[in-house]
Design an enzyme around this catalytic site. Structure first.
Site, PDB file in Angstrom:
ATOM      1  N   PHE A 150       5.634  -3.823  15.314  1.00 56.31           N
ATOM      2  CA  PHE A 150       6.551  -3.514  13.698  1.00 56.31           C
ATOM      3  C   PHE A 150       7.105  -5.102  13.199  1.00 56.31           C
ATOM      4  O   PHE A 150       8.297  -5.748  14.451  1.00 56.31           O
ATOM      5  CB  PHE A 150       7.505  -2.766  13.398  1.00 56.31           C
ATOM      6  CG  PHE A 150       7.974  -2.587  11.354  1.00 56.31           C
ATOM      7  CD1 PHE A 150       6.910  -1.374  11.385  1.00 56.31           C
ATOM      8  CD2 PHE A 150       8.864  -2.503  11.281  1.00 56.31           C
ATOM      9  CE1 PHE A 150       7.033  -1.479   9.853  1.00 56.31           C
ATOM     10  CE2 PHE A 150       8.882  -3.048   9.382  1.00 56.31           C
ATOM     11  CZ  PHE A 150       8.292  -2.139   9.147  1.00 56.31           C
ATOM     12  N   TYR A 207      16.504   6.407   8.669  1.00 51.45           N
ATOM     13  CA  TYR A 207      15.549   7.511   7.374  1.00 51.45           C
ATOM     14  C   TYR A 207      14.038   8.056   7.594  1.00 51.45           C
ATOM     15  O   TYR A 207      14.021   8.030   6.899  1.00 51.45           O
ATOM     16  CB  TYR A 207      15.933   6.576   6.099  1.00 51.45           C
ATOM     17  CG  TYR A 207      15.496   4.842   6.457  1.00 51.45           C
ATOM     18  CD1 TYR A 207      13.538   4.424   6.571  1.00 51.45           C
ATOM     19  CD2 TYR A 207      15.959   3.783   6.554  1.00 51.45           C
ATOM     20  CE1 TYR A 207      13.246   3.242   6.371  1.00 51.45           C
ATOM     21  CE2 TYR A 207      15.651   2.613   7.129  1.00 51.45           C
ATOM     22  CZ  TYR A 207      14.256   2.050   6.422  1.00 51.45           C
ATOM     23  OH  TYR A 207      13.585   1.265   6.859  1.00 51.45           O
ATOM     24  N   LYS A 208      13.907   7.967   9.015  1.00 45.49           N
ATOM     25  CA  LYS A 208      12.699   8.786   9.644  1.00 45.49           C
ATOM     26  C   LYS A 208      13.043   9.786  10.423  1.00 45.49           C
ATOM     27  O   LYS A 208      13.614  10.798   9.108  1.00 45.49           O
ATOM     28  CB  LYS A 208      12.646   7.823  10.348  1.00 45.49           C
ATOM     29  CG  LYS A 208      11.605   5.896   9.652  1.00 45.49           C
ATOM     30  CD  LYS A 208      11.118   5.192  10.747  1.00 45.49           C
ATOM     31  CE  LYS A 208      10.861   3.744   9.913  1.00 45.49           C
ATOM     32  NZ  LYS A 208       9.712   3.137   9.091  1.00 45.49           N
ATOM     33  N   ASP A 220      13.982  -0.411  20.424  1.00 43.31           N
ATOM     34  CA  ASP A 220      13.440  -0.421  19.170  1.00 43.31           C
ATOM     35  C   ASP A 220      13.655   1.378  18.892  1.00 43.31           C
ATOM     36  O   ASP A 220      11.922   1.886  19.058  1.00 43.31           O
ATOM     37  CB  ASP A 220      12.853  -1.469  18.186  1.00 43.31           C
ATOM     38  CG  ASP A 220      12.693  -0.923  16.700  1.00 43.31           C
ATOM     39  OD1 ASP A 220      12.982   0.258  16.054  1.00 43.31           O
ATOM     40  OD2 ASP A 220      12.059  -1.763  16.177  1.00 43.31           O
ATOM     41  N   ARG A 252      -1.850   7.210   8.566  1.00 43.44           N
ATOM     42  CA  ARG A 252      -0.902   8.001   9.392  1.00 43.44           C
ATOM     43  C   ARG A 252      -0.179   9.311   8.418  1.00 43.44           C
ATOM     44  O   ARG A 252       0.272   8.911   8.112  1.00 43.44           O
ATOM     45  CB  ARG A 252       0.228   6.731   9.210  1.00 43.44           C
ATOM     46  CG  ARG A 252       1.320   6.931  10.074  1.00 43.44           C
ATOM     47  CD  ARG A 252       2.145   5.964   9.871  1.00 43.44           C
ATOM     48  NE  ARG A 252       2.953   5.700   9.073  1.00 43.44           N
ATOM     49  CZ  ARG A 252       4.271   5.055   9.335  1.00 43.44           C
ATOM     50  NH1 ARG A 252       4.482   4.326  10.622  1.00 43.44           N
ATOM     51  NH2 ARG A 252       5.236   4.903   7.915  1.00 43.44           N
TER      52      ARG A 252
END
Lengths: 411, 411
Positions: free
Chosen positions: A128, A224-225, A199, A370
Site C-alpha cells: 500500500f 476500520y477494515k 502491516d 476487489r
C-alpha cells in the site's frame, strides 16, 4: 453447474457454517451484498448504543470525570488488549489510537533505534503506497537505504546478510489479496539479525496472525477494515514485550509519560506498551472501535478464517460457473487473504455497475475488481448473488455505460 | 458587598450580555457549574444528532460510499475552514485531524525544514509539558538547541539575533491563564528571521487570535477545549499560505498525496493545506467536532471574548468578596485568557470538594485551582454560585476531608 445447483450448494454450505454466521450482530442495509468490508467494515449493532452513551452520558452528563469514571484514560491499552486476542498478542503489547500512518512512522523509527548499526530496510514495492511514503520519509530521517524486495524474495536476500535493519511488509496485499508467509519471513529476518515489522491492515480480524507465536517485533494496522471499528477508526500498534525497554517513541506526547499528571518538564517514558501512547486519543472513535470488537466475542479467528476460506472459494466457484474465463489477481490456494480480486480491463466500470445493483466492492488501479469478504456478516448465498450480478453486468455491457465510467474518489 | 448585592449585579450583567448567552445550544447537566471547559468542553446539542446520523445513516446504511456522498474525504479541510474563522485564518490554511502532539511534531519538523540554516529554538519552560517533550524529540532529530525563554523575554533575546529558527509558544498558559502577546512576539521573531509557531489549545474558541492578521507561520491546537469538539477531538494545524510550497510533511501518509487514488509508489504532495494531511482521520470524532463548531454560528469571537472578560472579572470580584485574601495565578488585567486560577496550598482537595458540590474545575500541580470559563454556556449567576461554593468549602474545611484528598488521575 447451473445457478439452481449453486443455490442448493450455497444453502448447504451456509448450514454447515451456521456457527460462525454473525450477521445478526451487524446492521446492514437491505438489498446490499457488501463486499467492501476490507475498506470500511459494516456497522456492528453494539456500536450504536455505545456511541450514543459516550456522547450523551459520558461526555454530556459526566463530562471531564469520565476520564476516570468511564475509563477513558485506559482506553488505548484496554482496547489494545481486546484487539490483541484477535492478532495473537498477549495482554500489554498492543496500544490503540492515531492513524496507521502515524503508527507506522512510530514503528519504523523505533526499529531504526533498535538496529541503529544497520542501514538497509526491505520493503515490497507493491505494498500500500502510504507504507512506502512513510518509509521513504523515515529513511531520509535516519539514513536508511530502502531495498524493494517482495516478501517471497526476502528469505534469499536475508540469508547470510548482516546489513538489514528491518523488513517492512504487509501481511495481505491490498490489491491481489495475497497472504504472505509471515512466519517464514519473520524467521528469516531474525536469522539475519533484522527486525520484522508487519502491516496487518488487511489481515487483522480476518486471518490468524500469531504475533507472539511467530515472534514478530513490531506490527500495526487500522481498525476500520475487518475489525469494523468505523470510518477512520483508530489504528493499533503492537510492540513485542522484549522490545518495550528499547522502544523509543518518536512522538513523545504526554500520554506516554511515566507520570503524565506530574506535568514535569522532562520526558520519562511509561513502563510497557503505554510508552507508545502519544496524545489524547479521539474518544468517540475509540469507544466505537471497542464496541465493534465485541462482535467477535465468543468466536475464534481460526473459525472466522475457516468460514472466510469457504466463502471466497465458493465466490470463485460461482464466478467461474457464471462468468467463464474470468481472470484473477488473487491466489486460489490458501495463500489468499479474505478477498477475491477479479481482473478486468474495465474494472472501474464493472465496480460502479455492481454498486448500482447493490453489490458493493471497490476498484483498485489499474484493473482490479476487489471483492472483500468479511466472513462474520456474509453468507454463501451472498457470494452467489454477487457472482450472478457480475454475470449480468458483463452480459449486458452495463460496465460500459458512461454513468458508470466517470471517476470519483473512492477509498 | 453582600451576596445579595452580587446576585443583583449578576442578573444585571447577564441581561447586558444576553446576546452572547448560547447556553441553549449546549446540553449541560442540571445542578452543575461547569468550569472545566478548558479541559473538555461541554456537549453542543447539535452533536447528538450529527453523530447518530454519522453512525447509523452514513456508516451503517451508506457504508463506503459516504467517503464521497457525505463528504468524508473533504472533512479535514472543510472542518479546518470552519474552524479557521474562529482563529482568524482565511480558507485553505487549516487542516483538522490527528492529535495535538502529532500536529506539533509536524509543525516543528516543517519549521526546521523552512529554516534549515538555523539551530536555536525558543520555548517557554512553563508551557504544557507535551510541547516540551515533543520539541525535545524534534530537537534531537534535527539538531536544534532548545533555549528556555519566556514569551515576554523573547523580543529581547531575538533582537539583532540571527541564530533562531523558530519560537514555539502557547498563546495562553495552561496553568496561570496568562495570555501572551502573540502579535509582539510574532513580529520580533520575524524581525530576526525566525518563524513563529503557536500552540492555541487554550485560546482557540475563547480569544481572538488573528493568525493571518499577525502573520503567524504555523499554529496548532486541540479541538476539545473551548471548541467543544468532544473527548480527544481531532486537533488542527494552521500553515500560513506563504509556507505551503515549502511545507515538508514529516509523516507523508497517502491522504496528503497529490493523487491519493493513483496509488503510485512515490510521494508527491498535494497543493495547499491538503499536503499536511496524514492518514485516514477518525471520522466519528471529526463529525462531532464539525457539528460542535456550529455552536459558534452567527457569533463573533470578539463578542465571545467580551463576554468572557466580563465573566472572569465578575468571578474574581465574587471570590474577592466571599473569600477575602484569595491569591491568584491568573492576571487580573486583559492579559488573562478565559480562566481564573486560584492559588491554594490544598488546591487538590479544594477542587475535589468543589466537584462534590457541583462546581467542576480542575487541579493543576502544585497549587492551582483552575476555573475555566467557557463564555458561550456560562452566566454571571454561575460565577457567583461557584464563588459561593468556594467560600463554603473553605469555611467548613471540606477541602481537608480525606475523601477529597486522595489522588486520582484527572486531565
Amino acid at each position: 453447474m447451473s445457478t439452481d445447483a449453486l443455490r442448493t450448494r450455497a444453502a448447504a454450505l451456509d448450514e454447515r457454517h451456521q456457527a460462525t454466521d454473525l450477521r445478526e450482530r451487524f446492521a446492514l442495509p437491505d438489498g446490499v451484498v457488501y463486499l467492501d468490508g476490507n475498506s470500511l467494515g459494516a456497522l456492528p449493532r453494539a456500536v450504536v448504543g455505545a456511541v450514543s452513551d459516550a456522547v450523551e452520558v459520558q461526555w454530556g452528563r459526566d463530562l471531564i470525570t469520565s476520564w476516570n469514571t468511564h475509563g477513558w484514560w485506559d482506553t488505548p491499552r484496554r482496547v489494545g488488549d481486546r484487539l490483541g486476542r484477535l492478532v495473537g498478542a498477549a495482554a500489554g503489547q498492543v496500544v490503540v489510537g492515531d492513524s496507521t500512518s502515524v503508527r507506522l512512522h512510530q514503528a519504523l523509527h523505533a526499529a531504526a533505534a533498535l538496529r541503529s548499526d544497520r542501514r538497509v530496510v526491505l520493503a515490497d514495492p507493491a505494498t500500500f503506497p502510504t507504507d512506502l511514503y512513510v518509509l521513504d520519509g523515515v529513511a531520509r530521517q535516519v539514513g536508511w537505504i530502502v531495498e524493494h524486495v517482495t516478501p517471497d524474495e526476502a528469505p534469499a536476500r536475508l540469508a547470510g546478510s548482516q546489513d538489514v535493519a528491518a523488513v517492512v511488509y504487509s501481511h495481505v496485499d491490498y490489491r491481489t489479496g495475497r497472504l504472505w508467509d509471515l512466519p517464514t519471513v519473520t524467521r528469516a529476518a531474525h536469522d539475519a539479525g533484522a527486525l520484522a515489522v508487519w502491516d496487518l491492515c488487511h489481515s487483522a480480524g480476518a486471518v490468524p496472525i500469531g504475533l507472539d507465536e511467530h515472534r514478530v517485533d513490531l506490527a500495526m494496522g487500522c481498525g476500520y477494515k475487518y475489525l469494523n471499528g468505523g470510518p477512520g477508526a483508530p489504528a493499533f500498534l503492537y510492540v513485542a514485550a522484549e522490545h518495550h525497554d528499547g522502544f523509543a517513541n518518536i512522538v513523545p506526547g504526554w500520554h506516554g509519560h511515566a507520570e503524565p499528571f506530574a506535568m514535569s518538564g522532562g520526558y520519562r517514558p511509561a513502563a510497557g506498551i503505554d510508552r507508545a501512547r502519544i496524545g489524547t486519543p479521539p474518544m468517540l472513535s475509540m469507544i466505537a472501535l471497542e464496541a465493534a470488537l465485541s462482535a467477535f466475542d465468543g468466536v475464534d479467528i481460526a473459525a472466522v478464517r475457516e468460514r472466510s476460506l469457504s466463502l471466497t472459494a465458493f465466490l470463485r466457484e460461482c464466478i467461474d460457473v457464471l462468468v467463464p474465463g474470468t481472470a484473477y489477481a488473487s491466489p486460489d490456494d490458501e495463500s489468499r487473504g479474505s478477498q477475491v480480486a477479479v481482473r478486468h480491463p474495465d474494472a472501474y466500470g464493472v465496480v460502479q455497475a455492481l454498486i448500482a445493483r447493490g453489490v458493493v466492492g471497490d476498484f483498485r488501479t489499474p484493473d482490479i475488481v476487489r471483492l472483500g469478504v468479511a466472513a462474520p456478516y456474509l453468507t454463501h448465498a451472498d457470494m452467489l448473488t454477487a457472482a450472478d450480478h457480475l454475470a449480468h453486468v458483463l452480459a449486458a455491457d452495463e460496465h460500459l455505460d458512461p454513468a458508470f465510467t466517470t471517476r470519483n474518489a473512492v477509498t
